[in-house]
Scaffold this motif. Sequence first.
Motif, PDB file in Angstrom:
ATOM      1  N   CYS A 109     -22.665  -8.597  39.744  1.00  0.00           N
ATOM      2  CA  CYS A 109     -21.828  -7.411  39.964  1.00  0.00           C
ATOM      3  C   CYS A 109     -22.100  -6.791  41.331  1.00  0.00           C
ATOM      4  O   CYS A 109     -21.167  -6.399  42.040  1.00  0.00           O
ATOM      5  CB  CYS A 109     -22.068  -6.389  38.856  1.00  0.00           C
ATOM      6  N   ARG A 110     -23.364  -6.705  41.706  1.00  0.00           N
ATOM      7  CA  ARG A 110     -23.706  -6.153  43.025  1.00  0.00           C
ATOM      8  C   ARG A 110     -23.056  -6.968  44.143  1.00  0.00           C
ATOM      9  O   ARG A 110     -22.524  -6.399  45.108  1.00  0.00           O
ATOM     10  CB  ARG A 110     -25.223  -6.142  43.218  1.00  0.00           C
ATOM     11  N   MET A 121     -19.004  -5.431  31.816  1.00  0.00           N
ATOM     12  CA  MET A 121     -20.277  -6.044  31.480  1.00  0.00           C
ATOM     13  C   MET A 121     -20.351  -6.251  29.972  1.00  0.00           C
ATOM     14  O   MET A 121     -19.898  -5.407  29.189  1.00  0.00           O
ATOM     15  CB  MET A 121     -21.444  -5.153  31.926  1.00  0.00           C
ATOM     16  N   ILE A 122     -20.931  -7.386  29.558  1.00  0.00           N
ATOM     17  CA  ILE A 122     -21.129  -7.688  28.144  1.00  0.00           C
ATOM     18  C   ILE A 122     -22.606  -7.967  27.916  1.00  0.00           C
ATOM     19  O   ILE A 122     -23.209  -8.766  28.636  1.00  0.00           O
ATOM     20  CB  ILE A 122     -20.291  -8.898  27.699  1.00  0.00           C
ATOM     21  N   THR A 123     -23.207  -7.306  26.911  1.00  0.00           N
ATOM     22  CA  THR A 123     -24.636  -7.463  26.679  1.00  0.00           C
ATOM     23  C   THR A 123     -24.950  -7.397  25.200  1.00  0.00           C
ATOM     24  O   THR A 123     -24.189  -6.839  24.415  1.00  0.00           O
ATOM     25  CB  THR A 123     -25.432  -6.373  27.417  1.00  0.00           C
ATOM     26  N   ALA A 172     -19.882  -1.509  37.701  1.00  0.00           N
ATOM     27  CA  ALA A 172     -19.096  -2.001  36.572  1.00  0.00           C
ATOM     28  C   ALA A 172     -18.148  -0.905  36.097  1.00  0.00           C
ATOM     29  O   ALA A 172     -18.427   0.282  36.248  1.00  0.00           O
ATOM     30  CB  ALA A 172     -20.015  -2.436  35.437  1.00  0.00           C
ATOM     31  N   ASP A 173     -17.017  -1.302  35.537  1.00  0.00           N
ATOM     32  CA  ASP A 173     -16.014  -0.347  35.080  1.00  0.00           C
ATOM     33  C   ASP A 173     -16.118  -0.041  33.597  1.00  0.00           C
ATOM     34  O   ASP A 173     -15.654   0.998  33.134  1.00  0.00           O
ATOM     35  CB  ASP A 173     -14.614  -0.883  35.383  1.00  0.00           C
ATOM     36  N   LYS A 215     -15.249  -0.003  44.420  1.00  0.00           N
ATOM     37  CA  LYS A 215     -14.116   0.625  43.757  1.00  0.00           C
ATOM     38  C   LYS A 215     -14.421   2.084  43.420  1.00  0.00           C
ATOM     39  O   LYS A 215     -13.608   2.974  43.669  1.00  0.00           O
ATOM     40  CB  LYS A 215     -13.762  -0.139  42.484  1.00  0.00           C
ATOM     41  N   LYS A 216     -15.588   2.357  42.858  1.00  0.00           N
ATOM     42  CA  LYS A 216     -15.921   3.727  42.471  1.00  0.00           C
ATOM     43  C   LYS A 216     -16.100   4.612  43.706  1.00  0.00           C
ATOM     44  O   LYS A 216     -15.702   5.779  43.701  1.00  0.00           O
ATOM     45  CB  LYS A 216     -17.179   3.740  41.616  1.00  0.00           C
ATOM     46  N   GLU A 217     -16.694   4.100  44.763  1.00  0.00           N
ATOM     47  CA  GLU A 217     -16.840   4.885  45.987  1.00  0.00           C
ATOM     48  C   GLU A 217     -15.476   5.238  46.559  1.00  0.00           C
ATOM     49  O   GLU A 217     -15.252   6.375  46.991  1.00  0.00           O
ATOM     50  CB  GLU A 217     -17.662   4.101  47.013  1.00  0.00           C
TER      51      GLU A 217
END
Length: 234
Positions: A64-65, A77-79, A95-96, A157-159
Amino acid sequence: MANVLIADDSVEMSSILSEYIKKEGYNVLVAADGREALDIFSKNELDMVFLDVTMPVLNGYDVCREIRKTSNVPVIMITSHGDDYEKIMGLGIGADDYIVKPCSPNEVVARMRALLRRIYFEHSGNDNKTQFRYDNLIIDMDNFRVCIDEKQVPLTKKELEILWTLADNRDKVFTRENLLNSLWGYDYYGDCRTVDSHIKRLRAKLDEYPHDKWNIKTVWGMGYKFEVAENNES
């Protein structure tokens, strides 16, 4: 046909999700580890990425980074762990959304639809305004680009969403809670430090370019705002 990447070392999980997502009209690309995921990402235009956190070679956080260095593609993300710390970490690096196993394929598809609808709504408002200009700053939401003095600024995206929200509401103060609710848009398990860390990274990137007529200002005890020169008492 739009592309969706599923990166998960579980063959069974990837296979089941692939079948459900294909029914939504997407072409599905599958990676079994983080390095393969980045290879697929570098060679294809993607519309959605699902990342298992505990993949071999490179884990989902590292992938993701790397993705966020160059792309604003939606990432879920899936965990198998539902710890708040992991959710905060995943959302904090860009992550979204975050899904905890075991999860039904129908839930995954529903979250994908909801995320895509939210992103579309955020960037297509009723007035169709998708570009902001002030002095040497241009924010282009159609192409997810920010330019200062015609040089592109590499934002996540968030920034970019934070900058757009503040700039498009010039001199309005947003509390950290305002930004969490409006930009994350779902039940968020973290706290306001997530906003602070995003603002810190955003400022660091903006400060590499001249912008003496505008700035992201901290309003102590309240939050943040986009401040322009004519309203800056200093």
